[in-house]
Structure formats: structure tokens, C-alpha cells
Design a protein around this motif. Sequence first.
Motif, PDB file in Angstrom:
ATOM      1  N   VAL A  74       5.201   9.384  42.653  1.00 20.93           N
ATOM      2  CA  VAL A  74       5.344  10.196  43.964  1.00 20.93           C
ATOM      3  C   VAL A  74       6.666  11.170  43.825  1.00 20.93           C
ATOM      4  CG1 VAL A  74       3.868   8.623  45.516  1.00 20.93           C
ATOM      5  CG2 VAL A  74       6.468   8.370  45.099  1.00 20.93           C
ATOM      6  N   ASN A  75       7.357  11.164  42.851  1.00 19.86           N
ATOM      7  CA  ASN A  75       8.588  11.989  42.790  1.00 19.86           C
ATOM      8  C   ASN A  75       8.555  13.475  43.010  1.00 19.86           C
ATOM      9  OD1 ASN A  75       9.960   9.524  42.125  1.00 19.86           O
ATOM     10  ND2 ASN A  75       9.847  10.017  39.822  1.00 19.86           N
ATOM     11  N   GLY A  76       7.445  14.062  42.349  1.00 18.92           N
ATOM     12  CA  GLY A  76       7.273  15.540  42.661  1.00 18.92           C
ATOM     13  C   GLY A  76       6.860  15.479  44.423  1.00 18.92           C
ATOM     14  N   LEU A  77       6.201  14.903  44.811  1.00 17.90           N
ATOM     15  CA  LEU A  77       5.725  14.791  45.907  1.00 17.90           C
ATOM     16  C   LEU A  77       6.924  14.680  47.140  1.00 17.90           C
ATOM     17  CD1 LEU A  77       3.312  15.088  48.095  1.00 17.90           C
ATOM     18  CD2 LEU A  77       3.179  12.424  47.937  1.00 17.90           C
ATOM     19  N   ASN A 118       0.545  24.902  57.735  1.00 15.62           N
ATOM     20  CA  ASN A 118       0.767  23.295  57.607  1.00 15.62           C
ATOM     21  C   ASN A 118      -0.313  23.082  56.476  1.00 15.62           C
ATOM     22  OD1 ASN A 118      -0.075  20.534  57.918  1.00 15.62           O
ATOM     23  ND2 ASN A 118       0.653  20.819  60.043  1.00 15.62           N
ATOM     24  N   PRO A 119       0.488  22.893  54.987  1.00 10.92           N
ATOM     25  CA  PRO A 119      -0.226  22.284  54.134  1.00 10.92           C
ATOM     26  C   PRO A 119      -0.847  20.949  54.177  1.00 10.92           C
ATOM     27  CG  PRO A 119       1.802  23.192  53.248  1.00 10.92           C
ATOM     28  CD  PRO A 119       2.055  23.133  54.815  1.00 10.92           C
ATOM     29  N   ILE A 120      -2.016  20.836  53.434  1.00 10.89           N
ATOM     30  CA  ILE A 120      -2.801  19.547  53.475  1.00 10.89           C
ATOM     31  C   ILE A 120      -2.667  19.252  52.033  1.00 10.89           C
ATOM     32  CG2 ILE A 120      -4.757  18.225  53.765  1.00 10.89           C
ATOM     33  CD1 ILE A 120      -5.502  20.198  55.890  1.00 10.89           C
ATOM     34  N   ILE A 121      -1.877  18.061  51.728  1.00 10.37           N
ATOM     35  CA  ILE A 121      -1.758  17.629  50.279  1.00 10.37           C
ATOM     36  C   ILE A 121      -2.524  16.454  49.731  1.00 10.37           C
ATOM     37  CG2 ILE A 121       0.080  17.006  48.422  1.00 10.37           C
ATOM     38  CD1 ILE A 121       2.003  18.315  50.247  1.00 10.37           C
ATOM     39  N   GLU A 122      -3.357  16.485  48.869  1.00  4.97           N
ATOM     40  CA  GLU A 122      -4.002  15.212  48.503  1.00  4.97           C
ATOM     41  C   GLU A 122      -3.386  14.890  46.994  1.00  4.97           C
ATOM     42  OE1 GLU A 122      -8.495  13.757  46.786  1.00  4.97           O
ATOM     43  OE2 GLU A 122      -8.156  15.687  47.076  1.00  4.97           O
ATOM     44  N   PRO A 123      -2.469  13.751  47.223  1.00  4.75           N
ATOM     45  CA  PRO A 123      -1.649  13.338  46.102  1.00  4.75           C
ATOM     46  C   PRO A 123      -2.577  12.996  44.762  1.00  4.75           C
ATOM     47  CG  PRO A 123      -0.688  12.700  47.916  1.00  4.75           C
ATOM     48  CD  PRO A 123      -2.075  12.949  48.208  1.00  4.75           C
ATOM     49  N   VAL A 124      -2.579  13.564  43.589  1.00  2.00           N
ATOM     50  CA  VAL A 124      -3.489  13.232  42.518  1.00  2.00           C
ATOM     51  C   VAL A 124      -2.458  12.189  41.305  1.00  2.00           C
ATOM     52  CG1 VAL A 124      -5.119  14.648  42.863  1.00  2.00           C
ATOM     53  CG2 VAL A 124      -3.123  15.258  41.407  1.00  2.00           C
ATOM     54  N   LEU A 128       2.569  21.547  43.686  1.00  2.00           N
ATOM     55  CA  LEU A 128       3.876  20.737  44.354  1.00  2.00           C
ATOM     56  C   LEU A 128       5.116  21.737  44.394  1.00  2.00           C
ATOM     57  CD1 LEU A 128       3.514  17.220  43.620  1.00  2.00           C
ATOM     58  CD2 LEU A 128       2.926  18.313  45.977  1.00  2.00           C
ATOM     59  N   LEU A 129       5.309  22.280  43.359  1.00  2.00           N
ATOM     60  CA  LEU A 129       6.293  23.268  42.937  1.00  2.00           C
ATOM     61  C   LEU A 129       6.135  24.462  43.707  1.00  2.00           C
ATOM     62  CD1 LEU A 129       7.094  23.052  39.146  1.00  2.00           C
ATOM     63  CD2 LEU A 129       8.779  22.473  41.029  1.00  2.00           C
ATOM     64  N   ALA A 130       4.866  24.979  43.953  1.00  2.00           N
ATOM     65  CA  ALA A 130       4.559  26.315  44.724  1.00  2.00           C
ATOM     66  C   ALA A 130       4.760  25.898  46.361  1.00  2.00           C
ATOM     67  CB  ALA A 130       3.038  26.727  44.547  1.00  2.00           C
ATOM     68  N   ILE A 131       4.601  24.845  46.827  1.00  2.00           N
ATOM     69  CA  ILE A 131       4.857  24.418  48.011  1.00  2.00           C
ATOM     70  C   ILE A 131       6.361  24.252  48.203  1.00  2.00           C
ATOM     71  CG2 ILE A 131       4.530  22.855  49.765  1.00  2.00           C
ATOM     72  CD1 ILE A 131       2.077  21.726  48.314  1.00  2.00           C
TER      73      ILE A 131
END
Length: 310
Positions: A39-42, A29-35, A13-16
Motif C-alpha cells: 500500500v506504499n503507493g496508495l 472525488n476519485p474512487i480507487i480500487e487497490p490492486v 496512482l501517480l496520476a492522482i
Amino acid sequence: MYYPFFRGKQFELLAIKESASVIADAGFNPIIEPVRETVNGLHRTLQEIVAQGAAASVIVNPRHGDHRHDSEELAAYLRDNYGGNDAISPALLLTNAMSTEDALRLITAHESQLLTLVHAGFTDGRGLAAGLPSGDFTHVFLDSRNVLYRRAFRGGRRILIEDGFERKKNADYDLIDRFSELHVTFEEQGADGYGDFLTIGDHYAEGGGPAYAVAIHLTFIDPGQEDAMFVYHFKSDTNNTPVDPAGKFSEALQKLVTTVDSAGSKVLETSAVHEFRDLHARHHFPGLGYVKKLSIKHHLETLADYHAHG
């Protein structure tokens, strides 16, 4: 054009977030699968994506991590925070555990939004295509080789994703591996875009054990090989015990700096490479997660430069 697939760990997430302006300028267009449950970092990452004028898709039914058994929280989070903003759109994973009815029920619940369908093992392509409601769908195929399956979605926006990163024990890597040529050939394969799993690979683990070897993975494009992409694996030398990761990193980093400083180096001088040089000059070890972040940022900048000048 380019749809990099991320799992939402901290340093990804930091890299994005830190590459948001690069992502925006290149039209990625990044695709992100939250793990992660929080959700703060997201949220901070998506806020920066929006602030820079970029776009991203967030998987609301992850198959890995803390949300894999309950996706409603993520769907509600996206609705509440980005329901009126097309820059951040939901994505749905379609797996082999789903029936056609299950998949269509899930899609219908989100049909009023721009929607990305990530085909991740689902098998009834023809039945799904026939039952899709009208809408603006982006179809992302995690198996780029399954040509027959994706034929059912001709006429839609189709994205091919390929895992170019072969996962091994760090000590077992050769110096250079071929990574991908999909950035060159995706249009010839009838696709509107392409993606990969960056220098992480399509592998998910909650955490790693002690590192007996440290490897820094750095991609480059070789004009002499028809612009195919390759990846360097700069490895440490003292790999018999897990002690002294800082010393191992220093050994790997020395090899990186020697290579990028050599005559005829094909490694792009990205912001990440500049930071690797700075770490080398200061004899500083920032931690392995930080090193992964730099490798990801370098990969994004390398592909952005290729599409800007290739």
C-alpha cells in the motif's frame, strides 16, 4: 460531481497524486480500487489528496488484484490511518456474487463511517434499500443504464459511471471516437454526479504483452457538438513487429503535436499536453506507463476546465 474510477496501478496512482490540486480545486472525488499488495503507493497518493484538501474513496473489498481474496487488510489500513478523517472514506463493491444478507452484513460493519456503495452487478436493489441502516451513503452505479435498479435508492446521493473508452488493439482504433456526454446530461438523468474509467476503460489485466502498435489517447470536449466528449487515438505507423517502442511512440507523438498545433484544435492546453510537447522536442520516450499517466492527467484537467468554465 465527478467520480473517476481508478484501479490502483502505479501510474494511475501517480496520476492522482500529481493531479491532487486539480482534483481538490474542482471538487472531484476519485474512487480507487487497490490492486497491489503493497500500500506504499496508495499511501503516498492519499497523503497528497489530504494535503491538498481533496477527498477520495478507497474500495476495501476489491474484485481485482492482490487483495481480492482478503479485504480485511485494506479495511484495517483505512481505519488505522484515516479513521478520523472524512476526506478518505471506505467504499464497498456490491456484486452479483453477493446475497442481500451478505451485502447488508458488509455495510453494517462500516456503518459508523461515511460510506460509498459501488453497485457493480448486485441485483436486489429494493431489498438492499429496505435493509440499509441509517447513514450517509453515496450510491455509485457502474451500469448507468439500469434505471429500474437505481430507482430503489431515490433520495440518496446517486452517481452514474459510464465506460466511454472502447478497448481495442491499438492498431485497430480510428482517429476519433465518441467518449461520453454524461458530464453534460447526468443531472437530467436524476443523478448527483457522474464518473468514468478515464482513458483506461473498465478492463483489468495484470500486465500487457509486447506492443505492436503504440497509441496515445487524448480526450477533448467539442462545443460544436453540445459539449460532448471525444477521444483521439494517435497511433504509430510501423505496427508489424513489437520492436522499437520508442520509435512507435515518436510516430504517434508527432501526430499528437500536429493535431494540437493545428488551427481550431479543440484539445485543451493542459499540463500533460505541455509535457507531450516537451517529450517531442527532446525526442524522449518515457515508457508506456508514463504515457498512460499523462493521458489520465489530461482527462482530469479537461473535465476540471469544463466544470470551471462550461
